[in-house]
Design an enzyme around this catalytic site. Structure first.
Site: not given
Lengths: 661, 295
Positions: A14, A12, A298, A419
């Protein structure tokens, strides 16, 4: 200098960022992934990526404020040096992604456009339509393909990571993985290993995550001795589309671009939403949080939506819980330009056009704030020391964790659009740390004794053969996963209660026993998805236990971890003196609670008892002193006043003390 | 309604699913039938999940679960492509209620036919990713160090690039293309894994590259920095299996789940390669002349 070789697990954002940076530094990389890396879960990220930018700067923003929003939003459980470093790198990360060809939306003048996200008052978020994660991932995927064609990277796609290889000193010397097509199990000797294997949403059965986000890779490191931090902190995203197979994300950017959340004031109002006049609608987030409106952090939005449906009985539908997320007041052309991708998802899967009809949404498990414990070295200015070998290293020497599967960036609640930043940042930043580590090791990948390799491979082969042979039990791994998801969703999502957590722990203990007695419907040795899934399910359970025990022991409310029994009340007194006294008491209790719980939950796996051992570790809050998170609380102004006085007194006291340390 | 247009009047209690299975490469395919319980809002993924959990055919025979590939389940990762009721598409966005509208008797699932079957519905799409290498589908930046922002980009350029950049490498365009033919090689006796990989690579490198890669070449050829490799990309598109192989059937654009303007990209590639060919011809003859002078 000997040629270094590093194995990266996970492709992904990272993992790819780390891979391309390492390749640039002259390191050969073996890249292992369950799926072709271009299909990794990062593609699902929609809304954008945060940084302070030229425009917000002129409105008073700074990297420091981004850092402050991040730790305030995270309820101060974030480790501050890495967060500070990340916020200061953020503008550089976006510049790099821009150079790599990410088609960020543009302003009329050709600058990168920005939108506002939750938990901040600044428009920090750069975006590429509503598929920002996909676009960032593709840019990195392309660079890794370039490095691959130059011979620096070798990809192993459709390979399942089974565990780290450790030598007699405990140091990580590579990994063992399995080809999911031929089922071959082999070793990948390396100078260092990086796990970048994402979150564990599948613990909850259905979530916004992709099917491979089981967390089993992190669990395999955990079971090999790596510490696991803050497991109980799971982000439940406020807005997702309920579905039979998956809860599909409806990005926060829908609210960032002006989307409004509401329910009819009359329970189950049977009129179509467009026929319900303004006066009969409750825009409950705007009413309760006038400052942030629909863009509260959130955890708060999620609890409010949950509360209005569960406790106030105002769900839009009778047989299922949902609220309206309304974009119909925004011009269609603007929606298409900025949110096209997510509106298509809604239209495709729900058969309703959200440009003309409000969407129906409900919270869903979305992100794992916790993960593998990872170290860092603090610099003199309070950030991270670049190139220090210990940055992002787990407690297993030579084993690194980055991206969603680490634990220290997002505290008790992650801010939207942080993120993608933490993934790319940690991936890039780790490059020089790993090369420095590798340069100082005596034995490299080529010197790994074959006895160590053989033992590691043999132990995985034994496990595999045992599963194929069967244990005499008749448990179905798919049904165990379903039950696990039900237990976890019921007990450990939005609202947590100790009696339910205790019950869930007993149920998961039982599921663990049953998971070890699975019987496979496929005993073959070619592309056996059955056995791969069975292993994943078995390995999900140690993390599930860690999450439940961590939640049970944490008797407080912090970020996403909400226990009504330990909620700090609003102020009730009207009379100013009494109100002030209540505020003093509130602050006393807040401080006492922080002394007890402003700590990372650290779990180590005890394979004898098959249980996690929980302890606590201090959080580095040296840069921004923790303060109460007061979004929407009655009496917030008085509490803030008291708090500021105390903070000022503390600062004075500190200044008066002679410098000793 | 949260559910797609309700079809409640005659909802079946069970759905019949017909799956074309194959145990491994080179083995004979065979059909198997499954019945599963109907639930509202199912898609082909949830159908396959139920089949995996049950692993029993209509005759009550215990079988191995059907192998297939999936990822995000929201049509953005490109994993779950298969042929559903005769049409290539993503299985996550194939909603059962819609499929039953078209064919109430059964849902038919087959693997893509243009890629080697690994097992059941799982196919090997290595060749698809290999094509991205052929056209150097990347921006050749100097380094990954902090060197400031990229070039400013007019909004129209971003709006032209973004749709092309949404290609998720699902392979629908290749499955539908009459010029894209399956290449399935098997390792020969005495051939090492490396030799086999090299032979596969060579076969992939000369076969038709496909609409997705042509479109990616056009995407990077219009990027301010990506342009630097424009000539090399056009060379790749002018070589064997390049853009000239396209027969203009236009099936690709019709099946693309992301509605990428693939035929526009192909037309642009056609023009660009023609111009490049003429230029090469002049420059090439110039070179020869110089050589002759040198002799």
């Amino acid at each position: 200098m000997a040629q270094h070789r590093v194995v990266v697990v996970g492709g992904g954002l990272a993992g790819l960022a780390a891979t391309m940076k390492l390749a640039e530094l002259g390191v050969k990389v073996d890249l292992i992934s369950l799926t072709p890396v271009k299909r990794s879960h990062s593609v699902c990220a929609q809304g954008g990526i945060n940084s302070c930018n030229d425009q917000t700067r002129q409105l008073g923003d700074s990297e420091w404020k981004h850092f402050d929003d991040t730790v305030y939003g995270g309820d101060f459980l974030n480790h501050q040096p890495p967060c500070k470093e990340m916020a200061f790198w953020a503008p550089k990360v976006i510049d790099l992604m821009d150079r790599l060809g990410v088609p960020f939306n543009r302003t009329g003048e050709g600058f990168i456009d920005r939108r506002r996200f939750g938990g901040t008052l600044y428009k920090r978020t750069a975006f590429a339509g509503a598929t920002t994660g996909q676009q960032l991932l593709y840019a990195l995927d392309e660079q890794v393909r370039r490095q691959e064609s130059e011979g620096m990277v070798k990809k192993y796609e459709f390979w399942d990571f089974l565990g780290p290889i450790q030598d007699e000193t405990g140091r990580c010397r590579g990994v063992v993985a399995q080809d999911m097509v031929s089922m071959e199990i082999r070793a990948f000797p390396a100078d260092a290993a990086v796990v970048a294997t994402g979150g564990n949403g599948l613990l909850f059965g259905k979530s916004t995550m992709s099917v491979f986000c089981t967390g089993s890779a992190a669990s395999r490191c955990f079971q090999a001795g790596a510490k696991f931090g803050n497991g109980e902190f799971i982000q439940v995203h406020p807005t997702a589309i309920p579905g039979a197979d998956k809860l599909r994300l409806m990005s926060e950017s829908a609210r960032g671009e002006g989307g409004r959340v509401w329910v009819p004031r009359k329970p189950h109002d049977s009129r179509s939403p467009k026929e319900i006049p303004q006066a009969d609608r409750s825009y409950f987030l705007e009413e309760r949080y006038p400052k942030y409106g629909n863009l509260v952090p959130r955890d708060i939005a999620t609890r409010e939506i949950f509360d209005i449906c569960v406790n106030e009985g105002l769900s839009v539908e009778t047989d299922r819980m949902c609220v309206y997320l309304d974009l119909t007041h925004i011009p269609k052309a603007e929606l298409d330009r900025k949110l096209g991708g997510i509106l298509e998802i809604y239209e495709k899967f729900q058969g309703v056009d959200p440009r003309f009809e409000p969407m129906k949404i409900f919270p869903a498990v979305h992100y794992s704030m916790g993960g593998l414990w990872a170290d860092y070295v603090k610099s003199a200015d309070g950030g991270l020391l670049p190139g220090a070998p210990r940055n992002q290293m787990t407690n297993i020497e030579g084993l690194y964790a980055i991206g969603e599967c680490d634990y220290h960036y997002h505290g008790a609640n992650r801010l939207g659009a942080n993120s993608l930043l933490s993934c790319i940042f940690s991936g890039l930043f780790i490059g020089p740390s790993i090369t420095n580590y590798a340069a100082n090791q005596k034995g490299g990948h080529a010197e790994l004794p074959s006895s160590v390799i053989d033992a590691s491979v043999a132990s995985q082969q034994r496990r595999h053969a045992q599963l194929l042979k069967g244990s005499g039990g008749d448990e179905n791994p798919y049904l165990i996963h379903q039950e696990l998801g039900d237990v976890m969703t019921r007990s450990a999502t939005v609202v947590r209660r100790n009696d339910q957590l205790r019950e869930a722990i007993a149920q998961v203990d039982d599921l663990h026993q049953r998971a070890l007695r699975v019987s496979l419907s496929d005993g073959g040795n070619w592309t056996n998805q059955n056995v791969i899934f069975a292993k994943a399910v078995q390995d999900m359970i140690p993390v599930a236990k860690t999450l439940l025990h961590g939640a049970l022991q944490r008797d407080e409310c912090r970020g996403a971890h909400y226990k009504p029994a330990f909620e700090k009340p609003s102020l009730t007194a009207e009379e100013p003196g009494e109100r002030r006294r209540q505020a003093e008491q509130w602050c006393d209790e807040f401080e006492a609670n922080n002394r007890r719980f402003l700590k990372s939950t650290i779990a180590v796996w005890d394979s004898n008892s098959n249980q996690p051992q929980i302890s606590y570790e201090d959080v580095d809050t040296s840069l921004i002193p923790p303060r109460p998170r007061l979004y929407g609380l009655v009496g917030a102004d008085v509490i803030e006043e008291v708090w500021k006085e105390r903070a000022a007194a503390r600062a004075e006291q500190k200044a008066a003390q002679p410098a000793t340390a | 309604m949260i559910a797609p247009a309700p079809l409640k009047q005659n909802q079946p209690s069970q759905i019949r699913v017909r799956v074309l299975r194959q145990d491994g490469p080179g083995q004979d395919p065979y059909w198997q039938l499954f019945d599963i319980d109907y639930e509202r809002e199912m898609n082909v993924i949830s159908v396959l999940q139920k089949i995996a959990a049950k692993a029993t055919t209509v005759d009550g025979k215990k079988v191995s679960p059907v192998a297939w590939d999936c990822g995000c389940l929201e049509e953005v990762c490109g994993s779950c492509t298969m042929v559903i009721n005769g049409r290539v598409r993503q299985s996550c966005s194939a909603l059962v209620d819609r499929l039953l509208q078209d064919n109430p008797d059964e849902i038919v699932l087959q693997p893509m036919t243009k890629f080697p079957v690994v097992r059941d519905l799982l196919i090997d799409r290595q060749r698809l990713f290999n094509s991205l290498k052929r056209v150097k589908a990347w921006v050749p930046v100097d380094s990954y160090y902090n060197l400031g922002p990229g070039e400013r980009l007019p909004r129209v350029d971003q709006e032209r690039a973004y749709p092309l950049s949404q290609c998720m490498s699902c392979g629908c365009c290749l499955e539908a293309c009459p010029q894209f033919n399956k290449i399935e090689l098997t390792q020969e006796a005495g051939e090492t894994q490396e030799q086999f990989e090299a032979r596969k690579q060579a076969a992939y490198d000369t076969a038709f590259i496909g609409a997705h890669a042509i479109s990616q070449a056009m995407l990077f050829n219009q990027h301010p920095t990506g342009k630097a490799l424009a000539g090399e990309r056009l060379d790749a598109l002018m070589g064997p299996g390049g853009v000239a192989t396209c027969g203009n059937a236009q099936n690709c654009v019709a099946v693309c789940p992301k509605e990428i303007p693939l035929t526009t990209s192909i037309a642009r590639a056609g023009r660009a390669t023609t111009v490049a060919a003429i230029k090469n011809w002049f420059e090439g003859s110039g070179e020869k002349k110089e050589q002759r002078v040198g002799e």
